[in-house]
Design an enzyme around this catalytic site. Structure first.
Site, mmCIF file in Angstrom:
data_model
loop_
_atom_site.group_PDB
_atom_site.id
_atom_site.type_symbol
_atom_site.label_atom_id
_atom_site.label_comp_id
_atom_site.label_asym_id
_atom_site.label_seq_id
_atom_site.Cartn_x
_atom_site.Cartn_y
_atom_site.Cartn_z
ATOM 1 N N ARG A 160 65.250 11.918 -22.118
ATOM 2 C CA ARG A 160 64.342 11.498 -21.061
ATOM 3 C C ARG A 160 64.847 12.886 -19.149
ATOM 4 O O ARG A 160 64.769 12.042 -18.661
ATOM 5 C CB ARG A 160 65.173 10.345 -20.644
ATOM 6 C CG ARG A 160 65.035 9.095 -21.225
ATOM 7 C CD ARG A 160 63.163 9.114 -21.917
ATOM 8 N NE ARG A 160 63.248 8.216 -22.984
ATOM 9 C CZ ARG A 160 62.975 8.133 -23.974
ATOM 10 N NH1 ARG A 160 63.110 9.843 -24.585
ATOM 11 N NH2 ARG A 160 63.027 7.433 -25.098
ATOM 12 N N SER A 209 59.523 1.782 -18.728
ATOM 13 C CA SER A 209 60.849 1.236 -18.888
ATOM 14 C C SER A 209 61.609 1.281 -17.501
ATOM 15 O O SER A 209 61.858 2.614 -16.777
ATOM 16 C CB SER A 209 61.674 2.116 -20.026
ATOM 17 O OG SER A 209 61.022 1.642 -21.094
ATOM 18 N N GLU A 280 64.845 5.419 -15.253
ATOM 19 C CA GLU A 280 64.090 6.230 -15.571
ATOM 20 C C GLU A 280 63.285 6.798 -15.195
ATOM 21 O O GLU A 280 63.058 6.880 -15.231
ATOM 22 C CB GLU A 280 63.839 5.533 -17.114
ATOM 23 C CG GLU A 280 62.941 6.475 -18.190
ATOM 24 C CD GLU A 280 63.142 5.517 -19.845
ATOM 25 O OE1 GLU A 280 61.513 5.785 -19.899
ATOM 26 O OE2 GLU A 280 63.485 5.507 -19.912
#
Length: 294
Positions: A160, A209, A280
């Site tokens: 990520r 998310s 995130e």
């Protein structure tokens, strides 16, 4: 290329919160993108790119800079042999459709990522065991000073994360895929979409998310569920009753409502598990999470 002022960013995000941007540009070619970036440098504006707004939380006060919305050739997709070539602003759904039509597999996991090809490079997007780093051949990165292609290693892709810096924009992406029957691709996508629909609030306004999964036996969602946060509400925002790693806009939420929920989630995860959750979602404007009180 037209420059617009004071455009609300709430309509560009999937959660539907946030204030206006100082200026907005919609470049459709690499030349126009370079022009917009030079404009930003001349006026000392920070730069941000908005794809489908699915991983973005904008400050209620807005963003004092230049926001780019890529269109035209920068949002198109074509297939060249076993390469799917997508503009940075091309929706993942379109790239997946082109890949399936060409009998190219490996991109099926992206059906669970409602974003763009360029946005996926920025965060090395992934789902269901797949990620951009595994299929990315190279990406064309444009700034006010330069334009060039970079490989995954040159982009610094990891979980990520990428090494891209503010002011750099992904204009084009090449995915290297593998031959696979279209019906098989269709079946894989159907299965993944069913899993996503069963586990996530796909029919609610969220920004995807909230937190990255920590190095722990529990995922972020399972951890926050164990902390008793499902359905917890502040203002017009609530932690999803279906999946605790999602925040929903249920009644005119403000971005600060979402931030307040994130603060509470981080506090409980730290107190119960000693884990410091890392967000995130991308923040745009004057947004930040305060340090956890030890």
């Amino acid at each position: 290329m037209k420059i617009e002022e004071g455009v609300s960013l709430a309509r560009f995000t999937t959660i539907g919160t946030g204030g206006p941007t100082r200026v907005l540009a919609r470049p459709e070619t690499v030349g126009e993108l370079e022009e917009a970036l030079r404009f930003a440098r001349e006026h000392d504006f920070p730069v941000a790119t908005v794809g489908l707004g699915s991983n973005l939380l904008v400050a209620d006060e807005g963003y004092d800079g230049l926001v780019l919305k890529l269109g035209g050739s920068l949002a198109q997709v074509e297939v060249r042999d076993e390469l799917v070539v997508a503009g940075g602003g091309a929706p993942n759904a379109v790239a997946l459709h082109r890949a399936r039509a060409a009998g190219l597999g490996g991109f099926e996991f992206a059906c669970a990522i409602p974003g763009t090809a360029g946005g996926g490079v920025w965060m090395n997007a992934g789902a269901y065991g797949g990620e951009w780093a595994a299929i990315l051949e190279r990406a064309r990165v444009v700034s006010a000073d330069s334009s060039g292609w970079r490989t995954p290693s040159e982009l610094g892709l990891r979980y990520r994360h990428s090494g891209l810096r503010p002011g750099e924009v992904v204009a084009q992406v090449e995915f290297r895929l593998t031959p696979r029957p279209a019906e098989e691709i269709k079946a894989i996508v159907a299965e993944l979409q069913a899993q996503r629909k069963a586990a996530q609030p796909t029919n609610k306004r969220t920004y995807g998310s909230v937190f990255k999964n920590p190095e722990h036996e529990l995922s972020a969602g399972r951890m926050l569920e164990a902390c008793g946060l499902k359905g917890h509400r502040i203002g017009g925002a609530r932690i999803s009753p279906r999946h605790a790693n999602f925040i929903e806009n249920v009644d005119g939420a403000r971005s600060q409502d979402a931030i307040a929920l994130m603060v509470e989630a981080r506090r409980r995860a730290w107190e119960q598990y000693g884990v410091e959750l890392v967000h995130e979602v991308v923040f745009l404007g004057e947004l930040e999470l305060p340090p956890i009180a030890l």
